[in-house]
Design a protein around this motif. Structure first.
Motif, PDB file in Angstrom:
ATOM      1  N   ASP A 122      11.522  52.276  47.710  1.00  0.00           N
ATOM      2  CA  ASP A 122      11.326  53.525  48.311  1.00  0.00           C
ATOM      3  C   ASP A 122      11.983  55.274  47.969  1.00  0.00           C
ATOM      4  OD1 ASP A 122      11.331  55.635  50.763  1.00  0.00           O
ATOM      5  OD2 ASP A 122      10.987  53.709  52.008  1.00  0.00           O
ATOM      6  N   MET A 123      10.819  55.858  47.399  1.00  0.00           N
ATOM      7  CA  MET A 123      11.910  56.859  46.635  1.00  0.00           C
ATOM      8  C   MET A 123      12.296  58.163  48.179  1.00  0.00           C
ATOM      9  SD  MET A 123       9.831  56.925  43.311  1.00  0.00           S
ATOM     10  CE  MET A 123       9.098  56.784  42.498  1.00  0.00           C
ATOM     11  N   GLU A 124      11.775  57.855  49.715  1.00  0.00           N
ATOM     12  CA  GLU A 124      11.546  59.484  50.062  1.00  0.00           C
ATOM     13  C   GLU A 124      12.967  58.545  51.418  1.00  0.00           C
ATOM     14  OE1 GLU A 124       7.910  60.019  50.615  1.00  0.00           O
ATOM     15  OE2 GLU A 124       6.524  59.290  48.784  1.00  0.00           O
ATOM     16  N   ASP A 125      13.460  57.545  51.279  1.00  0.00           N
ATOM     17  CA  ASP A 125      13.722  57.184  53.166  1.00  0.00           C
ATOM     18  C   ASP A 125      15.269  57.725  52.602  1.00  0.00           C
ATOM     19  OD1 ASP A 125      14.734  55.617  50.845  1.00  0.00           O
ATOM     20  OD2 ASP A 125      14.573  53.349  51.838  1.00  0.00           O
ATOM     21  N   GLY A 126      16.135  58.517  51.177  1.00  0.00           N
ATOM     22  CA  GLY A 126      17.008  58.514  51.207  1.00  0.00           C
ATOM     23  C   GLY A 126      18.282  57.651  51.233  1.00  0.00           C
ATOM     24  N   LEU A 127      18.166  56.352  50.491  1.00  0.00           N
ATOM     25  CA  LEU A 127      18.487  55.570  50.325  1.00  0.00           C
ATOM     26  C   LEU A 127      18.742  55.302  48.432  1.00  0.00           C
ATOM     27  CD1 LEU A 127      18.539  53.103  54.077  1.00  0.00           C
ATOM     28  CD2 LEU A 127      19.896  54.222  53.555  1.00  0.00           C
ATOM     29  N   LEU A 128      19.613  54.437  48.003  1.00  0.00           N
ATOM     30  CA  LEU A 128      19.806  53.228  46.796  1.00  0.00           C
ATOM     31  C   LEU A 128      19.800  51.566  47.196  1.00  0.00           C
ATOM     32  CD1 LEU A 128      22.709  55.595  45.643  1.00  0.00           C
ATOM     33  CD2 LEU A 128      20.214  55.895  45.292  1.00  0.00           C
ATOM     34  N   GLU A 129      18.340  51.402  46.404  1.00  0.00           N
ATOM     35  CA  GLU A 129      18.901  49.744  46.953  1.00  0.00           C
ATOM     36  C   GLU A 129      19.801  48.896  45.685  1.00  0.00           C
ATOM     37  OE1 GLU A 129      14.707  48.500  46.057  1.00  0.00           O
ATOM     38  OE2 GLU A 129      13.935  49.707  48.376  1.00  0.00           O
ATOM     39  N   VAL A 130      20.625  48.540  46.438  1.00  0.00           N
ATOM     40  CA  VAL A 130      21.854  48.308  45.190  1.00  0.00           C
ATOM     41  C   VAL A 130      21.695  46.563  45.241  1.00  0.00           C
ATOM     42  CG1 VAL A 130      24.460  48.072  44.959  1.00  0.00           C
ATOM     43  CG2 VAL A 130      23.282  50.044  45.980  1.00  0.00           C
ATOM     44  N   THR A 131      21.806  46.387  43.299  1.00  0.00           N
ATOM     45  CA  THR A 131      22.566  44.479  43.591  1.00  0.00           C
ATOM     46  C   THR A 131      23.200  44.543  42.736  1.00  0.00           C
ATOM     47  OG1 THR A 131      19.554  44.936  43.756  1.00  0.00           O
ATOM     48  CG2 THR A 131      20.200  42.490  42.643  1.00  0.00           C
ATOM     49  N   ILE A 132      24.190  43.892  43.590  1.00  0.00           N
ATOM     50  CA  ILE A 132      25.416  43.465  42.951  1.00  0.00           C
ATOM     51  C   ILE A 132      25.513  41.655  42.414  1.00  0.00           C
ATOM     52  CG2 ILE A 132      27.874  43.184  42.753  1.00  0.00           C
ATOM     53  CD1 ILE A 132      27.603  44.912  45.187  1.00  0.00           C
ATOM     54  N   SER A 145      17.232  35.751  47.225  1.00  0.00           N
ATOM     55  CA  SER A 145      18.191  34.894  48.119  1.00  0.00           C
ATOM     56  C   SER A 145      18.858  34.053  47.593  1.00  0.00           C
ATOM     57  CB  SER A 145      17.251  33.654  48.360  1.00  0.00           C
ATOM     58  OG  SER A 145      16.031  33.070  47.800  1.00  0.00           O
ATOM     59  N   ALA A 146      19.302  33.914  45.976  1.00  0.00           N
ATOM     60  CA  ALA A 146      20.451  33.335  45.666  1.00  0.00           C
ATOM     61  C   ALA A 146      21.302  33.734  45.926  1.00  0.00           C
ATOM     62  CB  ALA A 146      19.966  34.283  44.047  1.00  0.00           C
ATOM     63  N   ALA A 147      22.721  32.983  46.196  1.00  0.00           N
ATOM     64  CA  ALA A 147      23.821  32.658  46.300  1.00  0.00           C
ATOM     65  C   ALA A 147      24.861  33.773  45.540  1.00  0.00           C
ATOM     66  CB  ALA A 147      24.035  31.176  46.729  1.00  0.00           C
ATOM     67  N   ASP A 148      25.001  33.994  44.377  1.00  0.00           N
ATOM     68  CA  ASP A 148      25.854  34.921  43.848  1.00  0.00           C
ATOM     69  C   ASP A 148      24.882  36.650  43.818  1.00  0.00           C
ATOM     70  OD1 ASP A 148      23.408  34.428  42.635  1.00  0.00           O
ATOM     71  OD2 ASP A 148      24.893  33.627  40.263  1.00  0.00           O
ATOM     72  N   VAL A 149      23.571  36.852  44.446  1.00  0.00           N
ATOM     73  CA  VAL A 149      23.351  38.430  44.753  1.00  0.00           C
ATOM     74  C   VAL A 149      23.842  39.026  45.729  1.00  0.00           C
ATOM     75  CG1 VAL A 149      21.525  39.266  44.200  1.00  0.00           C
ATOM     76  CG2 VAL A 149      21.177  38.128  42.755  1.00  0.00           C
ATOM     77  N   VAL A 150      24.550  39.609  46.092  1.00  0.00           N
ATOM     78  CA  VAL A 150      24.741  40.974  46.859  1.00  0.00           C
ATOM     79  C   VAL A 150      23.463  42.390  46.636  1.00  0.00           C
ATOM     80  CG1 VAL A 150      26.086  41.795  47.790  1.00  0.00           C
ATOM     81  CG2 VAL A 150      26.955  40.148  46.742  1.00  0.00           C
ATOM     82  N   ARG A 151      23.103  42.228  48.079  1.00  0.00           N
ATOM     83  CA  ARG A 151      21.778  43.450  48.428  1.00  0.00           C
ATOM     84  C   ARG A 151      22.869  44.836  49.102  1.00  0.00           C
ATOM     85  NH1 ARG A 151      18.713  45.998  48.222  1.00  0.00           N
ATOM     86  NH2 ARG A 151      16.198  45.667  48.642  1.00  0.00           N
ATOM     87  N   LEU A 152      22.755  45.279  49.223  1.00  0.00           N
ATOM     88  CA  LEU A 152      23.311  46.663  49.816  1.00  0.00           C
ATOM     89  C   LEU A 152      22.236  47.720  49.816  1.00  0.00           C
ATOM     90  CD1 LEU A 152      26.540  47.074  48.572  1.00  0.00           C
ATOM     91  CD2 LEU A 152      25.824  45.567  50.838  1.00  0.00           C
ATOM     92  N   ASP A 153      21.883  48.585  50.386  1.00  0.00           N
ATOM     93  CA  ASP A 153      20.791  50.145  51.507  1.00  0.00           C
ATOM     94  C   ASP A 153      21.797  50.405  52.010  1.00  0.00           C
ATOM     95  OD1 ASP A 153      18.336  48.274  50.054  1.00  0.00           O
ATOM     96  OD2 ASP A 153      17.540  47.877  52.073  1.00  0.00           O
ATOM     97  N   THR A 154      22.840  51.606  50.495  1.00  0.00           N
ATOM     98  CA  THR A 154      22.885  52.874  51.350  1.00  0.00           C
ATOM     99  C   THR A 154      22.765  54.038  51.130  1.00  0.00           C
ATOM    100  OG1 THR A 154      24.919  53.412  51.126  1.00  0.00           O
ATOM    101  CG2 THR A 154      24.752  52.413  49.668  1.00  0.00           C
TER     102      THR A 154
END
Length: 331
Positions: free
Chosen positions: A235-245, A267-276
Motif C-alpha cells: 500500500d503506497m498511500e497509507d503512510g506506513l512502511l511494511e517492515v520484515t525482519i 507465518s514462519a517463526a523466525d520472521v518479524v513483521r511491523l507496519d510503521t
C-alpha cells in the motif's frame, strides 16, 4: 515525516492541464540495452523531450535540471534509474511540481510491475491516459560517527543485510547477460559466508515496538511487499512502511532449509513483521551495515527511515491497487 501541504493543492496533478510538458530521463544501457531506439520513436510521437544518461549519477543531475521546467518527469530504466530521477526531483525541491512516470527498461522492473506498467508500450499509454495517484515517498537518513549524515528518498524499498550485500556485489555485466538470475546467484554466493548483523530496531508513533537481535536481512517496503504468495505491491498511500525482519545467526543453511519458501511465508517463526510510519535501525559493533535503496547503496551505523505521506504524484496502470490486501494475487 510531517506533511502540511494544503489539500486543494494536492487534488490536481501537475500534468493535468490541457497543455503539458514531458521529459524522459533515459538510461540507454539499462537491462538488455536495446530499448533506446524504441523510446526515441515513441517519445517523438508523444512530443516528449529526452535526456540520455552517460554514467552513474547522471539521471539525478538530468532530473534535477528538468524538474522545474516540466510537468511530467519520466524515468526510463530499472529501479535504480527511478531512484535517481526521484532523487533529482527532490534535490530540485520539485516533488510538488511534477508527476512521475515510469517506462520499464531494467533487469527486474519490480516497481514498474507494482504500479501496473508491464512494458514500454504500456508505459507510454499510462503516461497519457493512466490515473495519477498521490503516493508516499520513503526517506532514509544514514548516520555514521565521523561522517556527515546522508538522506535519500526512495519509492520501492530499503533493504539491509544479506540482500543489500548481494545487490552491491552483483556485476553490471552479469545483470545484462543473465538478468534477474544474477541477483539470485550472487545472493546464494554471499549467503555461504554471511554471519548476520546484530541490530536494534525501534518504530515510532502510537504503535511503538522494539526488536533487537541478529538478522540475516531487514526489508523495508514502501511500494514493495516482501511476504505472501500473491502480488508484491504494498500500500503506497497509507503512510506506513511494511517492515520484515528475518531473525537468525550465522549463514543461511541453503541446503537444509527452504530459503525461498521462508521469504514467502509470513507465518514462519523466525520472521518479524511491523507496519510503521518510521523506524530507527541501530547496528551493534564498530562496523556499519550496508543498505540498498532501490539499488543506491548507503552505509550506516544508524539508519532512520520515515514516510513523506502522499508526497508524490505518480502515473499508474490499471493493475495498480490503491488498497491492496495482504495475499492479493497478481493480475
Amino acid at each position: 515525516m510531517s506533511n502540511d501541504r494544503d489539500a486543494a493543492e494536492r487534488a490536481v496533478p501537475p500534468d493535468s492541464g490541457s497543455v503539458t510538458t514531458g521529459t524522459i530521463v533515459l538510461n540507454p544501457v539499462a537491462g538488455s540495452g536495446d530499448h533506446a531506439p524504441r523510446i526515441h520513436e515513441l517519445a517523438e510521437r508523444a512530443g516528449y523531450d529526452i535526456h540520455e544518461t552517460e554514467g552513474a549519477g547522471d539521471a539525478t543531475d538530468l532530473a534535477a535540471r528538468a524538474a522545474p521546467e516540466t510537468d511530467l518527469l519520466v524515468a526510463c530504466g530499472g529501479d535504480g534509474t527511478i531512484q535517481e530521477v526521484l532523487r533529482g526531483a527532490s534535490r530540485a525541491n520539485a516533488l510538488d511540481d511534477v508527476t512521475l512516470g515510469v517506462l520499464p527498461a531494467g533487469t527486474g522492473n519490480n516497481f514498474a510491475g507494482n504500479i501496473g506498467v508491464g512494458s514500454i508500450e504500456e508505459g507510454f499509454d499510462v503516461l497519457t491516459d493512466g490515473e495519477a495517484r498521490r503516493v508516499d515517498v520513503g526517506v532514509a537518513t544514514a548516520e555514521t560517527p565521523g561522517e556527515s549524515d546522508r538522506s535519500l528518498p526512495f519509492v520501492n524499498s530499503c533493504v539491509g543485510g544479506l540482500t543489500a550485500e548481494a545487490s552491491a556485489s552483483t556485476d553490471p555485466d552479469e545483470k545484462s547477460r543473465i538478468g534477474v538470475l544474477a541477483y539470485v546467484v550472487n545472493t546464494f554466493q554471499e549467503a555461504v559466508e554471511f554471519d548476520g548483523i546484530r541490530m536494534e530496531v525501534r518504530t515510532s508513533d502510537g504503535i511503538e515496538r522494539q526488536w533487537d537481535g541478529t538478522t540475516t536481512c531487514i526489508l523495508v517496503g514502501n511500494g514493495r511487499r516482501f511476504l505472501g504468495d500473491g502480488r508484491t505491491q504494498a500500500d503506497m498511500e497509507d503512510g506506513l512502511l511494511e517492515v520484515t525482519i528475518f531473525e537468525g545467526e550465522g549463514a543461511l543453511d541453503l541446503a537444509g532449509s527452504a530459503t525461498i519458501e521462508r521469504l514467502l511465508d509470513d507465518s514462519a517463526a523466525d520472521v518479524v513483521r511491523l507496519d510503521t510510519p518510521a523506524l530507527e535501525v541501530t547496528v551493534a559493533g564498530e562496523e556499519p551495515a550496508t543498505f540498498s535503496l532501490d539499488g543506491e547503496m548507503l552505509t550506516a551505523r544508524t539508519l532512520t527511515v520515515e514516510t513523506d505521506h502522499q508526497a508524490l504524484w505518480l502515473r499508474v496502470g490499471e493493475a495498480y491497487e490503491p488498497n491492496p490486501e495482504p495475499g492479493d494475487e497478481s493480475p
